[in-house]
Design an enzyme around this catalytic site. Structure first.
Site, PDB file in Angstrom:
ATOM      1  N   THR A  20       0.828  -1.047  -0.119  1.00  0.00           N
ATOM      2  CA  THR A  20      -0.033  -0.043  -0.035  1.00  0.00           C
ATOM      3  C   THR A  20       0.740   1.088   0.204  1.00  0.00           C
ATOM      4  O   THR A  20       2.112   1.170   0.634  1.00  0.00           O
ATOM      5  CB  THR A  20      -0.778  -0.003   1.143  1.00  0.00           C
ATOM      6  OG1 THR A  20      -1.730   1.253   1.128  1.00  0.00           O
ATOM      7  CG2 THR A  20      -0.064   0.109   2.577  1.00  0.00           C
TER       8      THR A  20
ATOM      9  N   GLU B 132      -2.689  -2.378 -10.484  1.00  0.00           N
ATOM     10  CA  GLU B 132      -4.120  -2.357 -10.773  1.00  0.00           C
ATOM     11  C   GLU B 132      -4.841  -3.434 -10.053  1.00  0.00           C
ATOM     12  O   GLU B 132      -4.477  -4.624 -10.275  1.00  0.00           O
ATOM     13  CB  GLU B 132      -4.265  -2.419 -12.297  1.00  0.00           C
ATOM     14  CG  GLU B 132      -4.834  -1.069 -12.900  1.00  0.00           C
ATOM     15  CD  GLU B 132      -5.375  -1.570 -14.096  1.00  0.00           C
ATOM     16  OE1 GLU B 132      -6.341  -1.139 -14.482  1.00  0.00           O
ATOM     17  OE2 GLU B 132      -4.414  -1.811 -15.063  1.00  0.00           O
TER      18      GLU B 132
ATOM     19  N   ASP C 135      -7.379  -6.322   0.856  1.00  0.00           N
ATOM     20  CA  ASP C 135      -8.168  -5.695   0.114  1.00  0.00           C
ATOM     21  C   ASP C 135      -9.626  -5.596   0.998  1.00  0.00           C
ATOM     22  O   ASP C 135      -9.959  -6.676   1.535  1.00  0.00           O
ATOM     23  CB  ASP C 135      -8.186  -6.384  -0.947  1.00  0.00           C
ATOM     24  CG  ASP C 135      -9.028  -5.520  -2.321  1.00  0.00           C
ATOM     25  OD1 ASP C 135      -8.650  -4.170  -2.297  1.00  0.00           O
ATOM     26  OD2 ASP C 135     -10.052  -5.827  -2.926  1.00  0.00           O
ATOM     27  N   SER C 136     -10.370  -4.456   0.865  1.00  0.00           N
ATOM     28  CA  SER C 136     -11.456  -4.544   1.726  1.00  0.00           C
ATOM     29  C   SER C 136     -12.620  -3.832   1.204  1.00  0.00           C
ATOM     30  O   SER C 136     -12.298  -2.932   0.086  1.00  0.00           O
ATOM     31  CB  SER C 136     -11.297  -3.985   3.183  1.00  0.00           C
ATOM     32  OG  SER C 136     -10.456  -2.748   2.775  1.00  0.00           O
TER      33      SER C 136
ATOM     34  N   PHE D 260     -12.579   6.482   8.867  1.00  0.00           N
ATOM     35  CA  PHE D 260     -12.562   6.966   7.348  1.00  0.00           C
ATOM     36  C   PHE D 260     -13.451   6.164   6.618  1.00  0.00           C
ATOM     37  O   PHE D 260     -14.255   5.438   7.008  1.00  0.00           O
ATOM     38  CB  PHE D 260     -10.851   6.456   6.964  1.00  0.00           C
ATOM     39  CG  PHE D 260     -10.831   4.933   6.546  1.00  0.00           C
ATOM     40  CD1 PHE D 260     -10.656   3.955   7.674  1.00  0.00           C
ATOM     41  CD2 PHE D 260     -10.775   4.511   5.409  1.00  0.00           C
ATOM     42  CE1 PHE D 260     -10.320   2.847   7.585  1.00  0.00           C
ATOM     43  CE2 PHE D 260     -10.563   3.013   5.176  1.00  0.00           C
ATOM     44  CZ  PHE D 260     -10.399   2.362   6.186  1.00  0.00           C
ATOM     45  N   GLY D 261     -13.460   6.495   5.254  1.00  0.00           N
ATOM     46  CA  GLY D 261     -14.450   5.866   4.443  1.00  0.00           C
ATOM     47  C   GLY D 261     -15.643   5.983   4.816  1.00  0.00           C
ATOM     48  O   GLY D 261     -16.287   7.107   5.059  1.00  0.00           O
TER      49      GLY D 261
ATOM     50  N   HIS E  68     -14.001  -5.983  10.264  1.00  0.00           N
ATOM     51  CA  HIS E  68     -13.621  -6.937   9.462  1.00  0.00           C
ATOM     52  C   HIS E  68     -12.066  -7.268   9.032  1.00  0.00           C
ATOM     53  O   HIS E  68     -11.398  -8.140   9.075  1.00  0.00           O
ATOM     54  CB  HIS E  68     -14.116  -6.457   7.858  1.00  0.00           C
ATOM     55  CG  HIS E  68     -13.752  -5.130   7.547  1.00  0.00           C
ATOM     56  ND1 HIS E  68     -13.973  -4.224   8.495  1.00  0.00           N
ATOM     57  CD2 HIS E  68     -13.182  -4.537   6.557  1.00  0.00           C
ATOM     58  CE1 HIS E  68     -13.531  -2.932   7.828  1.00  0.00           C
ATOM     59  NE2 HIS E  68     -13.166  -3.052   6.785  1.00  0.00           N
ATOM     60  N   ARG E  69     -11.255  -5.854   9.125  1.00  0.00           N
ATOM     61  CA  ARG E  69      -9.616  -6.056   9.128  1.00  0.00           C
ATOM     62  C   ARG E  69      -9.310  -6.858  10.404  1.00  0.00           C
ATOM     63  O   ARG E  69      -8.281  -7.686  10.283  1.00  0.00           O
ATOM     64  CB  ARG E  69      -9.097  -4.710   9.006  1.00  0.00           C
ATOM     65  CG  ARG E  69      -7.916  -4.659   8.160  1.00  0.00           C
ATOM     66  CD  ARG E  69      -7.419  -3.401   7.730  1.00  0.00           C
ATOM     67  NE  ARG E  69      -8.233  -2.746   6.572  1.00  0.00           N
ATOM     68  CZ  ARG E  69      -9.232  -1.976   6.986  1.00  0.00           C
ATOM     69  NH1 ARG E  69      -9.583  -1.367   7.756  1.00  0.00           N
ATOM     70  NH2 ARG E  69     -10.141  -1.627   5.702  1.00  0.00           N
TER      71      ARG E  69
HETATM   72  P1  IMP Z   1      -8.814  -0.811  -0.103  1.00  0.00           P
HETATM   73  O1  IMP Z   1      -8.979  -2.101   0.822  1.00  0.00           O
HETATM   74  O2  IMP Z   1      -7.723   0.122   0.278  1.00  0.00           O
HETATM   75  O3  IMP Z   1      -8.908  -1.278  -1.628  1.00  0.00           O
HETATM   76  O4  IMP Z   1     -10.011   0.091   0.265  1.00  0.00           O
HETATM   77  C1  IMP Z   1     -11.261  -0.298   0.021  1.00  0.00           C
HETATM   78  C2  IMP Z   1     -12.298   0.940   0.235  1.00  0.00           C
HETATM   79  O5  IMP Z   1     -13.471   0.223   0.982  1.00  0.00           O
HETATM   80  C3  IMP Z   1     -11.831   2.072   1.151  1.00  0.00           C
HETATM   81  O6  IMP Z   1     -11.167   3.127   0.358  1.00  0.00           O
HETATM   82  C4  IMP Z   1     -12.920   2.430   1.926  1.00  0.00           C
HETATM   83  O7  IMP Z   1     -13.752   3.453   0.992  1.00  0.00           O
HETATM   84  C5  IMP Z   1     -14.027   1.225   1.987  1.00  0.00           C
HETATM   85  N1  IMP Z   1     -13.415   0.695   3.586  1.00  0.00           N
HETATM   86  C6  IMP Z   1     -12.700  -0.503   3.804  1.00  0.00           C
HETATM   87  N2  IMP Z   1     -12.424  -0.696   5.065  1.00  0.00           N
HETATM   88  C7  IMP Z   1     -13.182   0.460   5.583  1.00  0.00           C
HETATM   89  C8  IMP Z   1     -13.324   0.652   6.762  1.00  0.00           C
HETATM   90  O8  IMP Z   1     -12.867   0.041   7.919  1.00  0.00           O
HETATM   91  N3  IMP Z   1     -14.133   1.656   7.095  1.00  0.00           N
HETATM   92  C9  IMP Z   1     -14.754   2.478   6.183  1.00  0.00           C
HETATM   93  N4  IMP Z   1     -14.491   2.132   4.929  1.00  0.00           N
HETATM   94  C10 IMP Z   1     -13.766   1.213   4.490  1.00  0.00           C
END
Ligand code: IMP
Length: 195
Positions: free
Chosen positions: A9, A39, A68-69, A147-148, A175-176
């Site tokens: 990351t 990608e 990935d989440s 966040f998010g 989840h993480r």
């Molecule tokens: P990535 O795992 O970095 O690809 O991110 C996936 C996207 O899912 C993030 O940019 C958030 O929009 C959302 N996301 C994943 N985990 C969380 C969380 O714990 N809280 C809020 N949004 C999340």
């Protein structure tokens, strides 16, 4: 001597979070090189975690870890799913789009899901795990942490949104957090300093 584990990351926040999960594991975590862009072409969280870990390991010649989440909303057939990060330009836009698409739908059930993968220096996947956290989508954001999509994700058992939780509480049920908790016992065996 600590062995290097490259985190696939460019996000220092994610590095810090992984450091908290893997504290005491004897592995030194470091960010992937900035110029290495990967990608996310997978159709599942697991596929994306694997391709990020694998490509980072091969490019750096070190062990690599990736996650990935995303958010899966039941009434939207699992959307935004692997497109969670690409659902809008900013967190506010992503939240607004999700609330618009869900409208007044009565079924607000949703889950966050996370897949984690660890790759050996040759790119082969050594370990994988997944975690989910169920909750409900509120009609309007609540709380300022995280966040998010955190401000609209409500966990009934705690009567709080992710954005209202302390980082420790969120880590313990997210989840993480669950994906890393499932990974830790396997980590010792696979990532022994000799392997
Ligand atoms: P990535 O795992 O970095 O690809 O991110 C996936 C996207 O899912 C993030 O940019 C958030 O929009 C959302 N996301 C994943 N985990 C969380 C969380 O714990 N809280 C809020 N949004 C999340």
């Amino acid at each position: 001597m600590a062995k290097l584990l490259v985190v696939a990351t460019g996000n220092p926040g994610k590095l810090r979070e992984m450091q908290a999960y893997l504290a005491g594991s004897g592995w030194e975590l470091t960010l992937k090189p900035e110029e290495l862009e990967i990608e996310e072409t997978g159709e599942t969280f697991a596929a994306n975690a694997c391709l990020k870990a694998s490509q980072t390991a091969q490019a750096t010649g070190n062990w690599a870890i990736a996650d990935d989440s995303g958010l899966q909303v039941d009434a939207l057939n699992g959307a935004p799913g692997v497109y969670s990060a690409r659902y809008g330009k900013t967190d506010a836009e992503r939240i607004a789009r999700l609330l618009r698409e869900l409208g007044n739908e009565v079924n607000r059930q949703a889950q966050f899901a996370c897949a984690v993968a660890i790759a050996r220096p040759d790119g082969a996947i050594a370990l994988q795990s997944e975690g989910v956290c169920r909750g409900e989508i509120l009609h309007a954001p609540r709380g300022h942490g995280g966040f998010g999509y955190d401000p609209i994700f409500y966990v009934p058992q705690k009567q709080l949104t992710f954005a209202e939780m302390s980082p420790e509480l969120k880590r313990s049920i997210s989840h993480r957090g669950r994906a890393f908790t499932a990974l830790l016992p396997q980590l010792d065996t696979v990532l022994s300093p000799e392997s």
